[in-house]
Design a protein around this motif. Sequence first.
Motif, PDB file in Angstrom:
ATOM      1  N   VAL A   1      43.198  56.986  12.917  1.00 22.27           N
ATOM      2  CA  VAL A   1      44.291  57.050  13.892  1.00 22.27           C
ATOM      3  C   VAL A   1      43.863  57.844  15.114  1.00 22.27           C
ATOM      4  CG1 VAL A   1      46.614  57.973  14.301  1.00 22.27           C
ATOM      5  CG2 VAL A   1      46.125  56.741  12.187  1.00 22.27           C
ATOM      6  N   VAL A   2      43.212  58.987  14.892  1.00 23.99           N
ATOM      7  CA  VAL A   2      42.759  59.814  16.020  1.00 23.99           C
ATOM      8  C   VAL A   2      41.732  59.065  16.869  1.00 23.99           C
ATOM      9  CG1 VAL A   2      41.402  61.857  16.615  1.00 23.99           C
ATOM     10  CG2 VAL A   2      43.289  62.048  14.998  1.00 23.99           C
ATOM     11  N   ASN A   3      40.780  58.420  16.216  1.00 23.33           N
ATOM     12  CA  ASN A   3      39.744  57.690  16.970  1.00 23.33           C
ATOM     13  C   ASN A   3      40.359  56.608  17.853  1.00 23.33           C
ATOM     14  OD1 ASN A   3      37.699  59.206  15.860  1.00 23.33           O
ATOM     15  ND2 ASN A   3      37.282  57.763  14.188  1.00 23.33           N
ATOM     16  N   LYS A   4      41.348  55.883  17.315  1.00 20.43           N
ATOM     17  CA  LYS A   4      41.990  54.815  18.088  1.00 20.43           C
ATOM     18  C   LYS A   4      42.805  55.401  19.242  1.00 20.43           C
ATOM     19  CE  LYS A   4      42.279  50.316  18.137  1.00 20.43           C
ATOM     20  NZ  LYS A   4      41.071  49.485  18.236  1.00 20.43           N
ATOM     21  N   LEU A   5      43.501  56.499  18.984  1.00 26.81           N
ATOM     22  CA  LEU A   5      44.280  57.140  20.050  1.00 26.81           C
ATOM     23  C   LEU A   5      43.372  57.621  21.168  1.00 26.81           C
ATOM     24  CD1 LEU A   5      46.851  59.152  17.899  1.00 26.81           C
ATOM     25  CD2 LEU A   5      47.430  57.345  19.524  1.00 26.81           C
ATOM     26  N   ARG A   6      42.263  58.249  20.791  1.00 27.59           N
ATOM     27  CA  ARG A   6      41.345  58.788  21.809  1.00 27.59           C
ATOM     28  C   ARG A   6      40.703  57.666  22.630  1.00 27.59           C
ATOM     29  NH1 ARG A   6      40.013  64.259  20.995  1.00 27.59           N
ATOM     30  NH2 ARG A   6      37.991  63.985  21.979  1.00 27.59           N
ATOM     31  N   LYS A   7      40.418  56.536  21.976  1.00 27.77           N
ATOM     32  CA  LYS A   7      39.857  55.383  22.705  1.00 27.77           C
ATOM     33  C   LYS A   7      40.849  54.849  23.730  1.00 27.77           C
ATOM     34  CE  LYS A   7      36.547  53.714  19.261  1.00 27.77           C
ATOM     35  NZ  LYS A   7      36.231  52.662  18.265  1.00 27.77           N
ATOM     36  N   ASN A   8      42.122  55.082  23.490  1.00 26.34           N
ATOM     37  CA  ASN A   8      43.167  54.637  24.417  1.00 26.34           C
ATOM     38  C   ASN A   8      43.672  55.781  25.296  1.00 26.34           C
ATOM     39  OD1 ASN A   8      44.188  51.622  23.819  1.00 26.34           O
ATOM     40  ND2 ASN A   8      43.445  52.546  21.907  1.00 26.34           N
ATOM     41  N   ASN A   9      42.820  56.814  25.435  1.00 21.42           N
ATOM     42  CA  ASN A   9      43.075  57.931  26.362  1.00 21.42           C
ATOM     43  C   ASN A   9      44.256  58.814  25.985  1.00 21.42           C
ATOM     44  OD1 ASN A   9      40.898  57.148  28.111  1.00 21.42           O
ATOM     45  ND2 ASN A   9      42.215  55.503  28.894  1.00 21.42           N
ATOM     46  N   PHE A  10      44.534  58.931  24.680  1.00 23.22           N
ATOM     47  CA  PHE A  10      45.532  59.882  24.210  1.00 23.22           C
ATOM     48  C   PHE A  10      44.810  61.133  23.706  1.00 23.22           C
ATOM     49  CE2 PHE A  10      47.822  55.897  23.939  1.00 23.22           C
ATOM     50  CZ  PHE A  10      49.126  56.233  24.303  1.00 23.22           C
ATOM     51  N   ASP A  11      45.349  62.291  24.051  1.00 23.42           N
ATOM     52  CA  ASP A  11      44.765  63.560  23.632  1.00 23.42           C
ATOM     53  C   ASP A  11      45.183  63.843  22.188  1.00 23.42           C
ATOM     54  OD1 ASP A  11      43.531  66.023  23.673  1.00 23.42           O
ATOM     55  OD2 ASP A  11      45.224  67.046  24.634  1.00 23.42           O
TER      56      ASP A  11
ATOM     57  N   PHE B   1      47.541  72.806  19.349  1.00 22.30           N
ATOM     58  CA  PHE B   1      48.802  72.075  19.179  1.00 22.30           C
ATOM     59  C   PHE B   1      49.999  73.020  19.283  1.00 22.30           C
ATOM     60  CE2 PHE B   1      51.980  69.824  16.445  1.00 22.30           C
ATOM     61  CZ  PHE B   1      52.133  68.710  17.257  1.00 22.30           C
ATOM     62  N   LYS B   2      49.928  74.148  18.598  1.00 22.13           N
ATOM     63  CA  LYS B   2      51.045  75.092  18.620  1.00 22.13           C
ATOM     64  C   LYS B   2      51.285  75.649  20.020  1.00 22.13           C
ATOM     65  CE  LYS B   2      51.266  76.790  13.871  1.00 22.13           C
ATOM     66  NZ  LYS B   2      51.243  77.994  13.004  1.00 22.13           N
ATOM     67  N   SER B   3      50.211  75.825  20.788  1.00 17.06           N
ATOM     68  CA  SER B   3      50.347  76.400  22.128  1.00 17.06           C
ATOM     69  C   SER B   3      50.682  75.352  23.183  1.00 17.06           C
ATOM     70  CB  SER B   3      49.049  77.132  22.520  1.00 17.06           C
ATOM     71  OG  SER B   3      47.953  76.234  22.550  1.00 17.06           O
ATOM     72  N   GLY B   4      50.820  74.079  22.761  1.00 17.63           N
ATOM     73  CA  GLY B   4      51.196  73.022  23.692  1.00 17.63           C
ATOM     74  C   GLY B   4      50.049  72.462  24.505  1.00 17.63           C
ATOM     75  N   LYS B   5      48.812  72.822  24.140  1.00 13.34           N
ATOM     76  CA  LYS B   5      47.644  72.344  24.882  1.00 13.34           C
ATOM     77  C   LYS B   5      47.069  71.056  24.301  1.00 13.34           C
ATOM     78  CE  LYS B   5      46.467  77.073  26.199  1.00 13.34           C
ATOM     79  NZ  LYS B   5      45.508  78.190  26.026  1.00 13.34           N
ATOM     80  N   LEU B   6      47.568  70.650  23.148  1.00  9.89           N
ATOM     81  CA  LEU B   6      47.167  69.397  22.506  1.00  9.89           C
ATOM     82  C   LEU B   6      48.411  68.554  22.297  1.00  9.89           C
ATOM     83  CD1 LEU B   6      44.991  67.654  21.003  1.00  9.89           C
ATOM     84  CD2 LEU B   6      45.664  68.886  18.913  1.00  9.89           C
ATOM     85  N   ARG B   7      48.374  67.311  22.766  1.00  8.46           N
ATOM     86  CA  ARG B   7      49.557  66.457  22.716  1.00  8.46           C
ATOM     87  C   ARG B   7      49.847  65.920  21.323  1.00  8.46           C
ATOM     88  NH1 ARG B   7      50.378  60.912  26.345  1.00  8.46           N
ATOM     89  NH2 ARG B   7      52.630  60.657  25.944  1.00  8.46           N
ATOM     90  N   ILE B   8      48.800  65.497  20.594  1.00 12.29           N
ATOM     91  CA  ILE B   8      48.993  64.793  19.328  1.00 12.29           C
ATOM     92  C   ILE B   8      48.125  65.427  18.246  1.00 12.29           C
ATOM     93  CG2 ILE B   8      48.822  62.566  18.138  1.00 12.29           C
ATOM     94  CD1 ILE B   8      48.916  61.278  20.997  1.00 12.29           C
ATOM     95  N   LEU B   9      48.752  65.784  17.135  1.00  9.20           N
ATOM     96  CA  LEU B   9      48.022  66.284  15.970  1.00  9.20           C
ATOM     97  C   LEU B   9      48.304  65.340  14.806  1.00  9.20           C
ATOM     98  CD1 LEU B   9      46.249  68.636  14.908  1.00  9.20           C
ATOM     99  CD2 LEU B   9      48.359  69.689  14.072  1.00  9.20           C
ATOM    100  N   VAL B  10      47.240  64.860  14.158  1.00 10.40           N
ATOM    101  CA  VAL B  10      47.371  63.970  13.009  1.00 10.40           C
ATOM    102  C   VAL B  10      46.968  64.762  11.766  1.00 10.40           C
ATOM    103  CG1 VAL B  10      46.708  61.769  11.967  1.00 10.40           C
ATOM    104  CG2 VAL B  10      46.811  61.989  14.469  1.00 10.40           C
ATOM    105  N   ALA B  11      47.877  64.857  10.794  1.00 12.65           N
ATOM    106  CA  ALA B  11      47.659  65.728   9.641  1.00 12.65           C
ATOM    107  C   ALA B  11      47.868  64.990   8.330  1.00 12.65           C
ATOM    108  CB  ALA B  11      48.619  66.919   9.704  1.00 12.65           C
ATOM    109  N   THR B  12      47.211  65.485   7.293  1.00 14.00           N
ATOM    110  CA  THR B  12      47.509  65.059   5.932  1.00 14.00           C
ATOM    111  C   THR B  12      48.572  66.016   5.373  1.00 14.00           C
ATOM    112  OG1 THR B  12      45.647  66.395   5.174  1.00 14.00           O
ATOM    113  CG2 THR B  12      45.249  64.039   5.514  1.00 14.00           C
ATOM    114  N   ASP B  13      49.149  65.666   4.219  1.00 14.38           N
ATOM    115  CA  ASP B  13      50.271  66.444   3.688  1.00 14.38           C
ATOM    116  C   ASP B  13      49.912  67.899   3.414  1.00 14.38           C
ATOM    117  OD1 ASP B  13      52.572  64.610   3.439  1.00 14.38           O
ATOM    118  OD2 ASP B  13      51.198  63.468   2.191  1.00 14.38           O
ATOM    119  N   LEU B  14      48.741  68.130   2.810  1.00 13.21           N
ATOM    120  CA  LEU B  14      48.364  69.502   2.467  1.00 13.21           C
ATOM    121  C   LEU B  14      48.247  70.363   3.715  1.00 13.21           C
ATOM    122  CD1 LEU B  14      47.537  71.613   0.420  1.00 13.21           C
ATOM    123  CD2 LEU B  14      45.204  70.727   0.514  1.00 13.21           C
ATOM    124  N   MET B  15      47.629  69.830   4.758  1.00  9.73           N
ATOM    125  CA  MET B  15      47.458  70.604   5.987  1.00  9.73           C
ATOM    126  C   MET B  15      48.783  70.820   6.714  1.00  9.73           C
ATOM    127  SD  MET B  15      44.326  71.372   6.013  1.00  9.73           S
ATOM    128  CE  MET B  15      44.417  71.373   4.217  1.00  9.73           C
TER     129      MET B  15
END
Length: 376
Positions: free
Chosen positions: A260-270, A290-304
């Motif tokens: 998901v991250v690789n595809k988003l980044r290829k389409n110019n999403f941070d 992400f918490k400081s608002g400097k990253l737009r999108i965070l992709v996580a698994t359940d544990l993280m």
Amino acid sequence: MPFSSLGLSPDLLKVLSNQSFTDPTPIQESAIPAILNKKDILGIAKTGSGKTASYVLPLLMNLQAASALRNRHVNVLVLVPTRELAEQVKEVFHTFSRGLSVPVKTLAVYGGVSINPQMTSLQGVNVLVATPGRLLELVDSNAVHLSSIETLVLDEADKMLNLGFKEEVDKIIALLPEKRQNILLSATLSADLQQIHQVLLHDPMVIKIESQEDSIEQINQVAYIVSDEKKGPFLRYLINHHEMKQVLIFASSVKTADAVVNKLRKNNFDAKAIHSKKSQGARKEALYLFKSGKLRILVATDLMGRGIDIDQLPFVINYELPRSPKDYVHRIGRTGRAGNAGEAISLVNTDELHHFEVIQKKMGKQVKLIDSESVK
């Protein structure tokens, strides 16, 4: 009931005021006076209910009157299941210990990073926050001694047992002095937890905060029927259409999160991913950005996802449904926190419709289901 009525010192009340903490949460109201009185505690409350501060504040106050210990003999041990939670708990101790008349040194230790700097940093530590495996390694190396522990905290005990740490926790408990305060905190009360609580706790005060399911009433939920091959483009459409400036996306596997991250980044999403295969440095950086608002999108698994607590996170997207209805509620509970509204969006393929019905039934709430083909 204000914090000033709970028996906390003027120093801690000043720190709370400076951090804009006004009224205690229900678990803090009950736990703080009991911990100050050295009672054993069994606290059952959902993530986001203020469990961490409920023990950090009184333990910091008790440490103000604690006698000095020999070097590498710590006063308080906090056991946690993940590196992310270890860092999070350490930061809460740091935040509330600023300005105290008696300094309190807190250290977080966990695997996945070099052990040598942790061994060096253990000098003069009062509060040790640790994952079980790394703690046992440090004990075996004589880098830390547990014979003087005055208080043991098991935080997210349910998750610790679910992840198979019971044997390691048993080894650690065997190294502790018999006379100590025990604090066991969990989101649920499972059979395994009942068993360990009966062995570990002595005449405990039981605090059970009735679940509000992570305040899901504050969350606007919607689901879209979308095939797996169209999820990527539809996800990008949603981010653009809703003008999402900050969104947490959940995937059910490390492989999917990276894809998901690789595809988003290829389409110019941070975007960045956070999961167990990432180095600790990479995970820490992604979470900070992400918490400081400097990253737009965070992709996580359940544990993280258990280490991600942001009061004003506006959007959560389930790219895939989790296996457990409880995990679904936990995921969407990352938004709609601290009285703020939130939006939770799920992408559901046709094979998952029955499972999604089960999730809704367990949650006790119907979710609007829309065909993705009808929205563009």
